[in-house]
Design a protein around this motif. Structure first.
Motif, mmCIF file in Angstrom:
data_model
loop_
_atom_site.group_PDB
_atom_site.id
_atom_site.type_symbol
_atom_site.label_atom_id
_atom_site.label_comp_id
_atom_site.label_asym_id
_atom_site.label_seq_id
_atom_site.Cartn_x
_atom_site.Cartn_y
_atom_site.Cartn_z
ATOM 1 N N TRP A 472 0.819 -1.206 0.000
ATOM 2 C CA TRP A 472 0.000 0.000 0.000
ATOM 3 C C TRP A 472 0.856 1.261 0.000
ATOM 4 N N PHE A 473 2.126 1.135 0.426
ATOM 5 C CA PHE A 473 3.036 2.281 0.409
ATOM 6 C C PHE A 473 3.834 2.375 -0.874
ATOM 7 N N ALA A 474 3.762 1.347 -1.710
ATOM 8 C CA ALA A 474 4.651 1.250 -2.865
ATOM 9 C C ALA A 474 4.439 2.394 -3.860
ATOM 10 N N GLY A 475 3.214 2.910 -3.956
ATOM 11 C CA GLY A 475 2.947 3.960 -4.931
ATOM 12 C C GLY A 475 3.819 5.180 -4.752
ATOM 13 N N TRP A 476 4.191 5.499 -3.514
ATOM 14 C CA TRP A 476 5.086 6.636 -3.269
ATOM 15 C C TRP A 476 6.530 6.186 -3.112
ATOM 16 N N VAL A 477 6.761 5.076 -2.425
ATOM 17 C CA VAL A 477 8.119 4.604 -2.168
ATOM 18 C C VAL A 477 8.855 4.317 -3.467
ATOM 19 N N ASP A 478 8.164 3.753 -4.451
ATOM 20 C CA ASP A 478 8.818 3.382 -5.707
ATOM 21 C C ASP A 478 9.261 4.588 -6.529
ATOM 22 N N LEU A 479 8.832 5.795 -6.145
ATOM 23 C CA LEU A 479 9.259 6.987 -6.871
ATOM 24 C C LEU A 479 10.691 7.380 -6.525
ATOM 25 N N LEU A 480 11.232 6.819 -5.440
ATOM 26 C CA LEU A 480 12.561 7.219 -4.984
ATOM 27 C C LEU A 480 13.617 6.252 -5.469
ATOM 28 N N ALA A 481 14.869 6.650 -5.291
ATOM 29 C CA ALA A 481 15.991 5.886 -5.846
ATOM 30 C C ALA A 481 16.141 4.555 -5.124
ATOM 31 N N PRO A 482 16.265 3.447 -5.867
ATOM 32 C CA PRO A 482 16.472 2.139 -5.233
ATOM 33 C C PRO A 482 17.919 1.982 -4.774
ATOM 34 N N THR A 483 18.143 1.024 -3.872
ATOM 35 C CA THR A 483 19.490 0.677 -3.411
ATOM 36 C C THR A 483 19.714 -0.812 -3.608
ATOM 37 N N ALA A 484 20.966 -1.228 -3.416
ATOM 38 C CA ALA A 484 21.300 -2.632 -3.657
ATOM 39 C C ALA A 484 20.575 -3.562 -2.688
ATOM 40 N N TYR A 485 20.375 -3.093 -1.457
ATOM 41 C CA TYR A 485 19.704 -3.910 -0.445
ATOM 42 C C TYR A 485 18.298 -3.374 -0.246
ATOM 43 N N THR A 486 17.320 -4.270 -0.230
ATOM 44 C CA THR A 486 15.927 -3.875 -0.080
ATOM 45 C C THR A 486 15.461 -4.130 1.340
ATOM 46 N N VAL A 487 14.932 -3.088 1.980
ATOM 47 C CA VAL A 487 14.421 -3.166 3.349
ATOM 48 C C VAL A 487 12.947 -3.536 3.313
ATOM 49 N N HIS A 488 12.522 -4.325 4.303
ATOM 50 C CA HIS A 488 11.119 -4.692 4.431
ATOM 51 C C HIS A 488 10.648 -4.388 5.843
ATOM 52 N N LEU A 489 9.332 -4.241 5.982
ATOM 53 C CA LEU A 489 8.722 -4.041 7.298
ATOM 54 C C LEU A 489 8.430 -5.412 7.890
ATOM 55 N N GLU A 490 9.175 -5.781 8.913
ATOM 56 C CA GLU A 490 9.059 -7.121 9.479
ATOM 57 C C GLU A 490 9.089 -7.036 10.991
ATOM 58 N N LEU A 491 8.213 -7.834 11.634
ATOM 59 C CA LEU A 491 8.228 -7.906 13.094
ATOM 60 C C LEU A 491 9.438 -8.696 13.593
ATOM 61 N N TRP A 492 9.828 -9.697 12.827
ATOM 62 C CA TRP A 492 11.042 -10.453 13.171
ATOM 63 C C TRP A 492 12.008 -10.372 11.984
ATOM 64 N N PRO A 493 12.978 -9.492 12.046
ATOM 65 C CA PRO A 493 13.881 -9.309 10.907
ATOM 66 C C PRO A 493 14.962 -10.366 10.807
ATOM 67 N N GLY A 494 15.034 -11.236 11.803
ATOM 68 C CA GLY A 494 16.109 -12.223 11.801
ATOM 69 C C GLY A 494 17.342 -11.698 12.522
#
Length: 966
Positions: A472-494
């Motif tokens: 649901w946030f992708a419509g705005w987030v995708d307008l910005l510059a990507p990076t080599a590593y992709t961050v996600h919203l996670e309760l347990w990130p490992g």
């Protein structure tokens, strides 16, 4: 979207009536627009993911001001924050306030209107429209912060917030205009899709826009206004200063980041000020004992964190920023409302006094602890998810800013844990040793507890679903510059470096809280750095001093000095330009100057000149007024000779009214002008200025007349006034139709002038109350007289109350003969003015002169008998009719103040032609009568009450007999 905005402001306008009818329960009604908006936004979620919703309405095309509304992913999220938090805060108000809360009706207006203004801000796709809503939130914030207007601290805090945010807003306006000019459009979506080249002008524009954003979101060096704004009621702090208004700056940074984050000036401002604000706010929060101030400095800290994230310019930082924006709105609104519940129950917010409240408010204690833990980034809460995303983004952020920002953010997060724990311990822990005894708390209404509990639970319940929100946030987030590593919203990130940093943050934060006593001692021992608020106060004192000196030098209450300054500016500015243009005007071969048409014009001009010179040389005030009147009547005669009877009539009436006003005021002056040596020395200077001003005005008129290149409007106006305005009187059609906006502005000025006149005379409120009482008695006597015979009533019903020595038989006879005739003529001028000489303005002056005759014949009581209403009533009704006519024309599908013509048959009369602009003219008519009535009651009977007791040897049995206050 436009409908929802209108609904918000209509419901806000109805707040006074709702509060009078329902008391505090009116806030349930005021919350309905927010509830409807939240429901509508949720229903539009699917469409927003597919593409933005847009609506466009033409407004002022000449300056490219169009109502362009647009809702994409970013504005959709802000819409949910504004409407859902607004719904909960307005519902909270229904329990927080009491029915006898002072100013509750206006508070409801301001808070409900603020919700609409914030929606307009995030939906605006036009830079100028965005600025309008931006400043509207500033004004409403000022009114809400200053709700307790009787308290000096509240007024001072409101003024500080207004000055700082208005300064930022004006800077932003300059930047928006420069950006729109450089990009060739004021449409925000177009400027983001195709940003202009980063020239020096564009970069200056971006910096100015960022100044507006950081001042609104309380970043360093403008952070000091937000803690001061805690003087506002707690619901205001929860809504404006946690979830809504301060997010406006964050929203603007986030909105511009996709197009302008790569500019050289962007990152130093966004990263530098964001990091500094996060650290300074967190450090200051550790020193606070007031729970609300603690949260305020914590808000300052996290606003810096938010701006740093959403303005980073990469997808990872943007995702973390938008998640933190939502999370912050939830937990900070909960905490502010919790403080409101505590204050409501105990009467204090001092954490040194609060003692074991968790036993008395266990549910609220659990909910606020969850919110505070979310603010500190403790798992498994929503705040932990967003903070983990921020850590991961910074750990994988390319560029030289990554490491300094990571250190600043980790340090700021440690401080955040420290003041979050301080809040929980202070609110729900035991009182500090040696603290004063706390009063026994009383129970809160259920809604005061339910709303923060609901928000606190949301921090826990929504955390497992954080990953579901990414699409649901992708419509705005995708307008910005990507990076080599992709961050996600996670309760347990490992198990990763980001989780390790979180554990270190929690450990250091816990240690900071455990050593809080030593930390407080160290903070007290350290020298305090210069406070930004001290700089603000220094600047304000300097401005006050400069304004005082300038006022003392140039505006000392001397009318001759003020007029001289105005005329000097006229001579230096327009006068110099006129001299340069006058030579070409006189020598132009194509447009020869014609000095007069008939010898009669020359004769009238000679009479006017002689009267003007004689007025200047006159040593008696009354003679000077008479001679000035001759010049005015001479101008009316020139209009008549030129073939303009309508202008001649208006000028004649205006001059007559002016003479009446002069005579009324001259009663408080001596009969002769002062003739001191100083006056004689200054006379040549005043004559020189007067002659110079006359030459400039005459020359400018000559230049304007001879410099015309286009066909005069007078050529086509007679025909277009009939076809377009439905009337043959061109002047009246211009006033009430073609240029009705100008007329509305002019009658608004008339209303302000009338208010000023009354305030000069009726300086005490008791005098105004006496006037109202006398009017009520006059209306009562009128009703009683209706049962009398005609002989008992008389034509001048109150004349017998006038002392015999003040009565004039000749004047009474003349008044009886002409008053009703003059009033009929006034009505005739009103209803025929669209086709013949007359109109609302002239008709109102005629009616006012008829009232003047009644006043001269019978004094104050006769004036009340003639028209026993308050002048403000007529002024208000008149302005309402004129403005309401413009609103009705919009509601039926036309332009503002558009007129329609109706022709119909009336039995015994025949064909009747009705032009709807007549209702506008009736409004003008009532405004002018109200002004005349105000003049007669203020400068006439109001001065009578001051003059009467001063006459030597005169005994006044009733000190109010001369209409004191009337």
């Amino acid at each position: 979207m436009l409908t929802l905005l209108i609904v918000h402001f209509v419901v806000a306008a109805s707040s006074p009536a709702l509060v009078r009818l329902l008391g505090r329960r009116a806030f349930w009604v005021l919350a309905l627009p927010s509830a409807v908006t939240a429901g509508w936004a949720l229903l539009q979620a699917g469409r927003v993911r597919e593409g933005a919703l847009e609506q466009t309405f033409a407004w002022v095309p000449g300056i490219d001001l169009t109502i362009q509304l647009r809702m994409d992913t970013l504005s959709w999220l802000l819409t949910l924050v504004i409407s859902v938090i607004g719904l909960l805060v307005l519902a909270y108000c229904a329990g927080y306030f009491t029915d006898d809360e002072p100013g509750l009706d206006r508070f409801g207006v301001h808070l409900a209107a603020f919700a609409g203004a914030m929606l307009g801000l995030v939906w605006s796709d036009n830079l100028l429209l965005l600025y309008l809503f931006w400043e509207l939130t500033t004004v409403l914030s000022y009114l809400l912060v200053g709700h307790f207007s009787e308290q000096e601290d509240s007024r001072r805090a409101a003024t500080m917030a207004l000055v700082v945010t208005t300064f930022g807003g004006l800077s932003m306006l300059v930047g928006l205009v420069l950006l729109g000019l450089a990009g060739g459009s004021y449409r925000l979506s177009e400027l983001l899709a195709s940003p202009p080249e980063p020239t020096a002008v564009v970069q200056v524009a971006i910096v100015l826009v960022l100044v507006g954003a950081i001042s609104k979101s309380a970043l360093v060096p403008f952070h000091f206004w937000l803690p001061g704004a805690m003087a506002a009621p707690t619901p205001v702090s929860a809504y404006l200063h946690a979830a809504a208004m301060v997010k406006a700056g964050v929203y603007l940074v986030a909105r511009l980041a996709p197009g302008y984050a790569t500019m050289p000036v962007w990152h130093p401002v966004v990263f530098g000020l964001g990091a500094a604000t996060m650290l300074i706010g967190g450090y200051r929060a550790l020193r606070q004992f007031d729970l609300k101030l603690l949260l305020a400095y914590g808000t300052v800290s996290q606003l810096g964190f938010l701006v740093l994230l959403v303005g980073g310019g990469t997808k990872n930082l943007a995702l973390a920023g938008i998640a933190m924006l939502l999370t912050h709105s939830i937990f900070k609104a909960c905490l502010f409302l919790t403080v409101g519940a505590i204050d409501h129950a105990t009467g204090t917010r001092d954490l040194r006094i609060l003692d074991n409240l968790r036993r008395r408010m266990p549910v609220l204690a659990v909910a606020s602890t969850l919110a505070a833990a979310s603010m500190a980034g403790v798992p498994p809460l929503l705040g932990f998810v967003s903070k983990e995303a921020a850590y991961a983004a910074l750990l994988n952020e390319p560029g030289p800013w990554a490491l300094p920002l990571l250190i600043a953010v980790v340090t700021g997060s440690v401080l955040t844990f420290g003041y979050s724990a301080r809040f929980v311990w202070g609110a729900w822990g035991p009182a500090r040793v040696g603290a004063a005894e706390m009063a026994e708390p009383h129970a809160n209404p259920w809604v005061v507890t339910a709303v923060p509990v609901l928000l606190g639970a949301a921090s826990l319940v929504l955390a497992p679903f954080a990953s579901e929100a990414e699409p649901w946030f992708a419509g705005w987030v995708d307008l910005l510059a990507p990076t080599a590593y992709t961050v996600h919203l996670e309760l347990w990130p490992g198990l990763n470096l980001g989780l390790l940093l979180s554990l270190v943050t929690l450990a250091l934060g816990a240690g900071l809280f455990a050593l809080r006593s030593r930390v407080e001692a160290v903070q007290k021992a350290l020298p305090h750095p210069p406070a930004a608020v001290s700089a603000y106060r220094l600047v304000m004192r300097g401005l006050d001093r400069i304004s005082l000196e300038v006022t003392g030098l140039l505006h000392r209450g001397s009318l001759p000095l003020s007029l001289s300054l105005i005329l000097v500016v006229l001579l230096v500015g327009p006068g110099a330009a006129m001299v340069r243009a006058l030579n070409g005007a006189l020598s132009g071969p194509d447009r020869p100057v014609r000095w007069f048409d008939t010898p009669a014009q020359v004769a009238v001009a000679i009479v006017i000149s002689i009267a003007a010179i004689a007025a200047v040389r006159s040593r008696r005030r009354f003679r000077a007024v008479f001679l000035v009147g001759v010049t005015g009547y001479g101008v009316a005669l020139l209009f008549l000779l030129q073939g303009s009877p309508d202008l001649a009539l208006t000028q004649l009436l205006v001059e007559t009214v002016s003479v009446v006003v002069f005579i009324l005021v001259l009663r408080r002056f001596t009969g002769r002008f002062r003739d001191t040596r100083e006056e004689r020395r200054g006379r040549p200077r005043r004559i020189l200025l007067g002659v110079g001003a006359g030459v400039v005005v005459a020359g400018a008129s000559l230049v304007a007349a001879t410099a015309r290149t286009a066909t005069p409007d007078s050529v086509t106006m007679p025909r277009s006034s009939v076809e377009f305005g439905g009337g043959y009187n061109v002047v009246n059609v211009i006033l009430v139709d073609i240029r009705a906006w100008d007329t509305m502005g002019e009658i608004s000025v008339v209303l302000v002038a009338a208010t000023g006149i009354a305030s000069l005379i009726f300086q005490q409120s008791d005098r105004m109350r006496e006037l109202r009482q006398r009017l009520r008695r006059s209306r009562t006597r009128r009703k009683e007289r209706r049962g009398m015979t005609t002989g008992d009533l008389g034509w001048l019903s109150a004349i017998r109350a006038t002392p015999a020595e003040h009565r004039s038989l000749l004047l009474e006879v003349v008044t009886r003969l002409i008053f009703h005739t003059v009033m009929v003529w006034s009505a005739f001028l009103l209803f025929t003015g669209h086709n013949d000489p007359g109109g609302g303005f002239a008709a109102g002056l005629v009616a006012g002169l008829a009232l003047t005759i009644r006043y001269l014949a019978g004094g104050a009581q006769e004036l009340r008998a003639a028209l026993p209403v308050m002048p403000g009533t007529l002024l208000g009704i008149g302005l309402f009719l004129s403005a309401g006519f413009g609103l009705i024309s919009m509601l039926v599908g036309g332009d503002v103040l558009q007129s329609w013509t109706f022709i119909f048959e009336v039995p015994l009369i025949g064909e009747v032609k009705l032009v709807t602009s007549m209702f506008f003219d009736i409004g003008v008519y009532l405004v002018v009568i109200g002004l005349m009535l105000d003049i007669l009651r203020s400068l006439g009977s109001g001065l009578d009450s001051e003059i009467a007791p001063t006459h030597a040897g005169q005994v006044v049995s009733d000190p109010l007999a001369g209409e004191r206050g009337g």
